[in-house]
Design a protein around this motif. Structure first.
Motif: not given
Length: 127
Positions: A15, A18-19, A22, A56, A59, A62-63, A66, A77, A81, A89
């Protein structure tokens, strides 16, 4: 060599990063594991689910948060991520939830809850 982080802290580490995360191999590296397969085995043993499912799930949640918050563009966004751009996305969200990012923004809260129930319930129960 840096030490490994305790496996029970892996979702917290995910968490917070996250950026940068992947893939499970990137997550394993953040956790200090040289071998992603070893990380995956340890994770599976501890949490009784595969790390890819949790990656998954974290992510997507969170997506979705946002997107619904409305403070960021789809491009921002995506980049936050570790996703290349808003097109990627769109493909990622559509593949996992069956909705475009724009459609997710427009869903009523009750409808969103139904969509998210399709995601793993593991995280609510275990983390």
């Amino acid at each position: 060599m840096r030490g490994t982080v305790e496996i029970d802290q892996s979702v917290t580490v995910l968490r917070a990063n996250l950026s940068k995360t992947a893939r499970v191999s990137e997550w394993a590296d953040l956790m200090g594991y040289k071998c992603p397969k070893r990380f995956a085995r340890m994770f599976l043993r501890h949490f009784e689910t595969r790390p890819q499912k949790i990656l998954e799930s974290v992510r997507i949640k969170s997506i979705t948060n946002q997107l619904r918050d409305g403070k960021w563009s789809n491009f921002e966004i995506a980049r936050a991520h570790g996703i290349a751009d808003e097109i990627a996305l769109n493909k990622f969200v559509n593949y996992h939830l069956g909705f475009s990012p724009t459609a997710l923004k427009r869903l009523r809260e009750v409808e969103l809850e139904e969509v998210m129930q399709g995601m793993e319930t593991w995280e609510r129960n275990r983390v």
